[in-house]
Design an enzyme around this catalytic site. Structure first.
Site, PDB file in Angstrom:
ATOM      1  N   LYS A  79       0.813  -1.218   0.000  1.00 23.99           N
ATOM      2  CA  LYS A  79       0.000   0.000   0.000  1.00 23.99           C
ATOM      3  C   LYS A  79       0.850   1.274   0.000  1.00 23.99           C
ATOM      4  O   LYS A  79       2.054   1.233   0.259  1.00 23.99           O
ATOM      5  CB  LYS A  79      -0.935  -0.036   1.215  1.00 23.99           C
ATOM      6  CG  LYS A  79      -2.010  -1.131   1.141  1.00 23.99           C
ATOM      7  CD  LYS A  79      -2.963  -1.039   2.325  1.00 23.99           C
ATOM      8  CE  LYS A  79      -4.083  -2.059   2.233  1.00 23.99           C
ATOM      9  NZ  LYS A  79      -5.057  -1.922   3.346  1.00 23.99           N
ATOM     10  N   TYR A  84     -12.458  -1.992  -3.912  1.00 23.55           N
ATOM     11  CA  TYR A  84     -12.977  -2.034  -2.541  1.00 23.55           C
ATOM     12  C   TYR A  84     -14.507  -1.889  -2.486  1.00 23.55           C
ATOM     13  O   TYR A  84     -15.048  -1.529  -1.442  1.00 23.55           O
ATOM     14  CB  TYR A  84     -12.310  -0.956  -1.685  1.00 23.55           C
ATOM     15  CG  TYR A  84     -10.931  -1.338  -1.185  1.00 23.55           C
ATOM     16  CD1 TYR A  84     -10.758  -2.414  -0.309  1.00 23.55           C
ATOM     17  CD2 TYR A  84      -9.803  -0.629  -1.568  1.00 23.55           C
ATOM     18  CE1 TYR A  84      -9.513  -2.771   0.166  1.00 23.55           C
ATOM     19  CE2 TYR A  84      -8.537  -0.977  -1.093  1.00 23.55           C
ATOM     20  CZ  TYR A  84      -8.411  -2.053  -0.224  1.00 23.55           C
ATOM     21  OH  TYR A  84      -7.167  -2.402   0.251  1.00 23.55           O
ATOM     22  N   ASN A 110      -2.096   0.455   6.694  1.00 19.61           N
ATOM     23  CA  ASN A 110      -1.615  -0.795   7.272  1.00 19.61           C
ATOM     24  C   ASN A 110      -0.811  -1.651   6.303  1.00 19.61           C
ATOM     25  O   ASN A 110      -0.772  -2.873   6.405  1.00 19.61           O
ATOM     26  CB  ASN A 110      -2.772  -1.565   7.914  1.00 19.61           C
ATOM     27  CG  ASN A 110      -3.844  -1.926   6.909  1.00 19.61           C
ATOM     28  OD1 ASN A 110      -3.726  -1.628   5.727  1.00 19.61           O
ATOM     29  ND2 ASN A 110      -4.895  -2.581   7.374  1.00 19.61           N
ATOM     30  N   HIS A 114      -2.402  -5.297   1.588  1.00 15.49           N
ATOM     31  CA  HIS A 114      -3.703  -5.946   1.372  1.00 15.49           C
ATOM     32  C   HIS A 114      -3.431  -7.410   1.074  1.00 15.49           C
ATOM     33  O   HIS A 114      -2.445  -7.739   0.416  1.00 15.49           O
ATOM     34  CB  HIS A 114      -4.437  -5.328   0.179  1.00 15.49           C
ATOM     35  CG  HIS A 114      -5.588  -6.191  -0.282  1.00 15.49           C
ATOM     36  ND1 HIS A 114      -6.836  -6.107   0.277  1.00 15.49           N
ATOM     37  CD2 HIS A 114      -5.643  -7.197  -1.207  1.00 15.49           C
ATOM     38  CE1 HIS A 114      -7.629  -7.013  -0.284  1.00 15.49           C
ATOM     39  NE2 HIS A 114      -6.939  -7.673  -1.192  1.00 15.49           N
ATOM     40  N   GLU A 174      -9.716 -10.878  -7.498  1.00 15.13           N
ATOM     41  CA  GLU A 174      -8.791  -9.748  -7.333  1.00 15.13           C
ATOM     42  C   GLU A 174      -7.603  -9.852  -8.290  1.00 15.13           C
ATOM     43  O   GLU A 174      -7.143  -8.834  -8.832  1.00 15.13           O
ATOM     44  CB  GLU A 174      -8.325  -9.682  -5.872  1.00 15.13           C
ATOM     45  CG  GLU A 174      -9.473  -9.292  -4.935  1.00 15.13           C
ATOM     46  CD  GLU A 174      -9.105  -9.333  -3.460  1.00 15.13           C
ATOM     47  OE1 GLU A 174      -9.984  -9.001  -2.641  1.00 15.13           O
ATOM     48  OE2 GLU A 174      -7.959  -9.676  -3.122  1.00 15.13           O
TER      49      GLU A 174
HETATM   50  P1  ADP Z   1      -8.101  -6.459   5.870  1.00 15.24           P
HETATM   51  O1  ADP Z   1      -7.260  -5.552   4.995  1.00 15.24           O
HETATM   52  O2  ADP Z   1      -7.329  -6.933   7.076  1.00 15.24           O
HETATM   53  O3  ADP Z   1      -8.736  -7.580   5.115  1.00 15.24           O
HETATM   54  P2  ADP Z   1     -10.740  -5.170   5.890  1.00 15.24           P
HETATM   55  O4  ADP Z   1     -11.020  -5.960   4.663  1.00 15.24           O
HETATM   56  O5  ADP Z   1     -11.710  -5.237   7.015  1.00 15.24           O
HETATM   57  O6  ADP Z   1      -9.291  -5.549   6.487  1.00 15.24           O
HETATM   58  O7  ADP Z   1     -10.580  -3.616   5.513  1.00 15.24           O
HETATM   59  C1  ADP Z   1      -9.964  -3.228   4.300  1.00 15.24           C
HETATM   60  C2  ADP Z   1      -9.036  -2.074   4.570  1.00 15.24           C
HETATM   61  O8  ADP Z   1      -9.810  -0.939   4.971  1.00 15.24           O
HETATM   62  C3  ADP Z   1      -8.044  -2.259   5.733  1.00 15.24           C
HETATM   63  O9  ADP Z   1      -6.900  -2.999   5.369  1.00 15.24           O
HETATM   64  C4  ADP Z   1      -7.722  -0.838   6.087  1.00 15.24           C
HETATM   65  O10 ADP Z   1      -6.777  -0.250   5.174  1.00 15.24           O
HETATM   66  C5  ADP Z   1      -9.075  -0.147   5.893  1.00 15.24           C
HETATM   67  N1  ADP Z   1      -9.809  -0.098   7.170  1.00 15.24           N
HETATM   68  C6  ADP Z   1     -10.430  -1.108   7.803  1.00 15.24           C
HETATM   69  N2  ADP Z   1     -11.003  -0.721   8.952  1.00 15.24           N
HETATM   70  C7  ADP Z   1     -10.736   0.613   9.059  1.00 15.24           C
HETATM   71  C8  ADP Z   1     -11.059   1.627  10.024  1.00 15.24           C
HETATM   72  N3  ADP Z   1     -11.766   1.331  11.109  1.00 15.24           N
HETATM   73  N4  ADP Z   1     -10.615   2.893   9.785  1.00 15.24           N
HETATM   74  C9  ADP Z   1      -9.913   3.186   8.669  1.00 15.24           C
HETATM   75  N5  ADP Z   1      -9.569   2.277   7.719  1.00 15.24           N
HETATM   76  C10 ADP Z   1      -9.975   1.017   7.911  1.00 15.24           C
HETATM   77 MG    MG Z   2     -10.150  -7.537   3.609  1.00 12.76          MG
END
Ligand code: ADP
Ligand code: MG
Length: 140
Positions: A11, A51, A114, A117, A128
């Site tokens: 990312k 997304y 974070n 992905h 994807e």
């Molecule tokens: P993951 O990436 O672990 O699969 P999710 O699919 O739940 O997590 O969420 C997709 C992405 O959205 C996350 O990796 C993060 O970048 C963002 N995200 C998720 N929850 C939050 C939040 N509470 N606030 C801001 N960004 C978030």
């Molecule tokens: Mg996810």
């Protein structure tokens, strides 16, 4: 266990900090092989489309803006049980909750920024991968 594929994104928070190699090294050390990789700058349409599953979540706008803010590296990873293996090395979504030694614990900045992905199922991995790669761009 079967050799399978998953989809990964390094990312913008990571490309900005020059961590493409550091992330890839952790993926490789976890037993994953990079069989396709390209650095792209996501358009709004790509970020929103990718997304779309999160479009009703409160952070959707922030997430789309973040993913198109700087370049990303999209990758196809191959290995035994690749989806689970990748989720394990990624760590929990919120780096504060991620286990020691995971990418998110060691490198991520916040729950939004974070670092990586990773697909959450074999079905979504196939969708994807096809969103970003033509079959001939994947060389195993
Ligand atoms: P993951 O990436 O672990 O699969 P999710 O699919 O739940 O997590 O969420 C997709 C992405 O959205 C996350 O990796 C993060 O970048 C963002 N995200 C998720 N929850 C939050 C939040 N509470 N606030 C801001 N960004 C978030
Ligand atoms: Mg996810």
């Amino acid at each position: 266990m079967a050799v399978t594929r998953t989809f990964s994104i390094i990312k913008p928070d990571a490309t900005r900090r020059n961590l493409t190699g550091a992330v890839t090294k952790m993926l490789e050390e976890a037993g994953l092989r990079v069989v396709a990789s390209k650095r792209i700058h996501m358009s709004k349409e790509q970020a929103e489309g990718f997304y779309a599953v999160h479009k009703d979540r409160p952070f959707f706008g922030e997430l789309v803006e973040f993913m198109m803010s700087e370049p990303v590296v999209v990758q196809v990873l191959e290995g035994e049980d690749a989806v689970t293996r990748n989720r394990d090395i990624m760590g929990a979504t919120n780096p504060a909750d991620a286990a020691a030694g995971t990418i998110r614990k060691e490198l991520a900045l916040s729950i939004g920024e974070n670092t990586v992905h990773g697909s959450d199922s074999d079905e979504n991995a196939a969708i994807e991968i096809a969103f970003f790669f033509k079959p001939e761009e994947i060389v195993g």
